[in-house]
Design a protein around this motif. Structure first.
Motif, PDB file in Angstrom:
ATOM      1  N   SER A 209       7.678  -7.691   7.339  1.00 25.09           N
ATOM      2  CA  SER A 209       7.808  -6.303   6.895  1.00 25.09           C
ATOM      3  C   SER A 209       6.460  -5.832   6.373  1.00 25.09           C
ATOM      4  N   GLN A 210       5.989  -4.690   6.862  1.00 22.18           N
ATOM      5  CA  GLN A 210       4.698  -4.168   6.434  1.00 22.18           C
ATOM      6  C   GLN A 210       4.732  -3.662   4.994  1.00 22.18           C
ATOM      7  N   ASN A 211       5.931  -3.314   4.515  1.00 27.79           N
ATOM      8  CA  ASN A 211       6.016  -2.612   3.233  1.00 27.79           C
ATOM      9  C   ASN A 211       6.210  -3.519   2.032  1.00 27.79           C
ATOM     10  N   ASP A 212       6.779  -4.705   2.199  1.00 24.37           N
ATOM     11  CA  ASP A 212       7.086  -5.517   1.021  1.00 24.37           C
ATOM     12  C   ASP A 212       6.473  -6.917   1.063  1.00 24.37           C
ATOM     13  N   SER A 213       5.526  -7.155   1.981  1.00 30.15           N
ATOM     14  CA  SER A 213       4.789  -8.426   2.045  1.00 30.15           C
ATOM     15  C   SER A 213       5.718  -9.631   2.202  1.00 30.15           C
ATOM     16  N   ASN A 214       6.813  -9.463   2.921  1.00 28.00           N
ATOM     17  CA  ASN A 214       7.760 -10.556   3.139  1.00 28.00           C
ATOM     18  C   ASN A 214       7.761 -10.986   4.595  1.00 28.00           C
TER      19      ASN A 214
END
Length: 754
Positions: free
Chosen positions: A272-277
């Motif tokens: 996921s680009q948004n939550d670094s997961n």
């Protein structure tokens, strides 16, 4: 009053349950929307409702590939343009157009295809003097709207687009395994992996063409690249292992910051680009768990967040993170989680029927597109109203509805019992057909005796396995396809299918009925089939008899008029006699259609072998069959037979031999001989011959290898019938590419005459 209130409550509950009609107890379900067979689907505009769709249908067999295009999701008013003499290796959307990567005459070309210019002029990229496969030849992606990258047999090229007809192509490097355009803080790079046999080199290429070395890594079966925030993620995997090595390259410092092994295949890892997961499917002995892994905790498994996956799925194909959702696509189902690891959709679907393992995934609004070279499928996500009510009922058995549901069940019990009795009666009814009851996940629940005989199910073979488990032959797999179609569409239908049993071709009329419970939830299907072969054969023979009667009337008129024609030369007199002779033969053939097929009585006469064979030879005019050479290999003897029937049988053998030559030059050998017991009449041709499968089916009633040319399969059936009426048999010897010999062997009845 109380009675009316109670009935109103039941009516309200009935409407509520019918309005819900949820397929599962999750907020969403999927619905089959569309399928395009034999190619990949591309969307050339982000506005999905009126987007321009391109469908590239590839055909690597005859180089006749087609590009279709239309506006809007539903395929209406589609137009198609053939790309002749070229193979479409890959395509990518470019604004409202399509960039095509082509192979033509051992050259690799590129062209821009759009609705305004359907015959673009291709430009040469390279000469294909090396191995070209879909794996090593494809579009990489784009830097910007005017700069694209393409990989051709592990050679990396940069494409600069000035206009739709003006491209500049530059080769960047050789031996490239994979590449990925990336962007950080407004700077754009092309990351690519260069193969150096035992090791691989990771490099960055900036917008100015400056190459920067990053790191050396081990060269494995599969290397892929992804960008995760400030990192370039390198995934190394092997076809023989279920684990992958993850290496995180800091894009700014160009150093490997982190690395870790994860027990997951490369296709089961996404981010996921948004939550670094990082999200991964962890394989634990055949069972799978969904893992949410923060990049900083990649080496701390105790901090991984794990969720169990249903045991009813098998062979996960891909894990994809898109639009704040996590999609898990399996061979038999689709699962969707939100970012909180909550399952919001679980629905069964046979993806294996439509696409292979290598597919592209696109999510638009409520639609999902899975696109592969074998076909493209469109699914629609629907919201399930009152799904939470269903969840509570399934999980806790709500006490509030318990009494109402109990009464409702009592009221419907009698209906259910009558339906069950009817189904039991159908299954136990003596019949020549089959009945299968299959549940919603494709398992065989019940089967009648006819169905057991069809699938070869015995007492030792248990039920409640996937229906395809019982289908051991290609013909029974046709039944499995009907059931799969019913499980997907969940709609009633009727079909006719052909099944071969004991070397006999049978036609079956099949009916499928979906089963639902009182709440409208899908529970499975009932498939029944009836053998209609005998009825169709009776109708065919009756139709032929009527046709024979009509033809005899017309032929008699032709012969009468031909006999009254006055001729003024010997040549014309010969032509007139030939017409009368051929019409007489045709009238006899028409009579044979009825008499040979329906009259089993034999009118035996004494026949001379040479006269018999020459009479058959005379029926085939040299002008009409100029490509055929007749070779008469005859012995002089007398034998007893029903002459009209035997002539018809041998003549059919000659006609089959001529047809097998397909208009090419060849030889027909007509032979006759006898031994101490039997008479042998044979016809041998130099045609294309038959393979083993065709030889096994050739004696099947109404089987024909020339359906496209109008063959009905009755010729061989008549030959076999005539041989059996004379107490003999039909012998067929054939070899593919060498021709066929048909022999009618029957007893020498003259030996019994004193």
């Amino acid at each position: 009053m109380k009675k009316k209130s109670f009935l109103c409550s039941l009516f309200f509950l009935f409407l509520l349950l019918n309005y819900c009609k949820a397929d599962n107890t999750f907020p969403y379900s999927i619905e089959f929307s569309d399928y395009n067979e034999g190619g990949k689907l591309y969307v050339a505009d982000s506005n999905f409702d009126d987007a321009l769709f391109y469908f590239v249908k590839t055909n690597w067999v005859d180089a006749n590939e087609t590009v279709y295009f239309w506006t809007g999701l539903k395929r209406k008013n589609a137009k198609g343009v053939s790309v002749n003499n070229s193979f479409i290796l890959d395509a990518i959307a470019y604004k409202k157009s399509l960039l095509l990567l082509l192979k033509e005459n051992e050259q690799i070309l590129i062209s821009c295809f759009d609705t305004a210019n359907t015959t673009p002029m291709p430009q040469l990229i390279d000469t294909a003097s090396y191995d070209i496969t879909p794996h090593n030849t494809h579009w990489i992606g784009k830097f910007s709207d005017s700069i694209y990258f393409v990989l051709i047999s592990n050679k990396l090229y940069k494409l600069s687009i000035n206009s739709k007809s003006d491209f500049r192509i530059k080769k960047l490097s050789d031996n490239i395994i994979c590449a990925l355009p990336i962007e950080l803080y407004g700077e754009k790079f092309l990351a690519y992996v260069e193969d150096r046999k035992t090791i691989a080199m990771v490099n960055f290429l900036d917008e100015n063409g400056q190459k920067n070395f990053v790191s050396r890594i081990y060269s494995t079966d599969s290397i892929s690249l992804k960008q995760v925030n400030n990192y370039l993620l390198i995934i190394n995997s092997s076809a023989n292992q279920t684990a992958s090595l993850l290496q995180f390259v800091d894009i700014k410092s160009k150093n490997i910051a982190l690395s870790s092994w994860i027990k997951s295949k490369a296709k089961h890892i996404d981010f996921s680009q948004n939550d670094s997961n990082i999200y991964a499917l962890i394989d634990s002995g055949g069972n799978y768990k969904l893992a949410q892994i923060n990049i900083g905790d990649i080496n701390k498994q105790e901090k991984w967040r794990l969720t169990n996956i249903s045991e009813n799925i098998f062979l996960p194909q891909r894990l994809i993170v898109d639009n704040e959702k996590i999609y898990i696509i399996c061979k038999n189902a689709l699962l969707i989680f939100n970012k909180n690891m909550k399952l919001i959709l679980f629905d069964y679907f046979n993806f294996n029927k439509y696409i292979n393992d290598d597919f592209d995934f696109t999510a638009y609004s409520d639609y999902l597109i899975l696109s592969a070279r074998t076909g493209s499928i469109v699914l629609k996500m629907n919201k399930n109203s009152f799904w939470f009510v269903y969840r509570q009922i399934d999980n806790t058995g709500s006490y509030i509805l318990y009494i109402i549901l109990s009464i409702l069940l009592l009221l419907t019990y009698r209906i259910y019992r009558n339906q069950k009795r009817l189904l039991d009666a159908i299954l136990d009814l003596p019949t020549s057909g089959f009945v299968f009851l299959v549940n919603q996940v494709g398992k065989l629940e019940r089967v009648n005796e006819g169905g057991k005989a069809m699938l070869g199910i015995t007492i030792k073979i248990p039920l409640r396995k996937q229906f395809l488990y019982y289908c051991k032959t290609e013909d029974t797999k046709k039944i499995a396809e009907l059931i799969e179609n019913g499980l997907i569409t969940r709609l009633p239908f009727q079909r006719k299918i052909n099944i071969i049993q004991n070397n006999n071709l049978q036609e079956w009329f099949c009916s499928l009925i979906p089963l639902t419970n009182i709440a409208g939830r899908f529970r499975g299907v009932v498939l029944s089939g009836i053998d209609i072969t005998e009825e169709l054969e009776r109708k065919t023979i009756t139709s032929w008899a009527q046709l024979a009667h009509d033809m005899q009337t017309n032929l008699s008129t032709i012969r009468l008029n031909a006999e009254q024609i006055e001729t003024d030369s010997e040549n014309n007199e010969q032509r007139k006699n030939k017409i009368i002779y051929q019409v007489t033969i045709l009238m006899q053939r028409v009579r044979d259609i009825v008499t040979v097929g329906r009259d089993d009585r034999l009118d035996r006469t004494n026949v001379n072998s040479i006269e018999f064979c020459n009479e058959i030879r005379a029926e085939f005019d040299d002008d009409l069959f100029s490509n055929v050479v007749f070779d008469m290999n005859l012995s002089d003897f007398n034998f007893i037979c029903d002459k009209p029937k035997m002539i018809r049988a041998v003549r059919n053998a000659v006609e089959n031999g001529i047809k097998s030559m397909k208009g090419k030059a060849g030889i027909i050998r007509i032979s006759c001989h006898k031994d101490i017991h039997n008479i042998y009449l044979s016809v041998k041709d130099s045609g294309e011959g038959m393979d083993d499968v065709t030889k096994q089916l050739i004696l099947t009633p109404f089987y024909s290898t020339a359906r496209k040319e109008g063959g009905q399969g009755i010729g061989t059936m008549i030959m076999q019938r005539v041989a059996e009426l004379h107490g003999g048999k039909l012998i067929i010897e054939s070899k593919k590419g060498e021709g066929t010999e048909i022999t009618i062997q029957f007893p020498d009845f003259s030996r019994n005459i004193k």
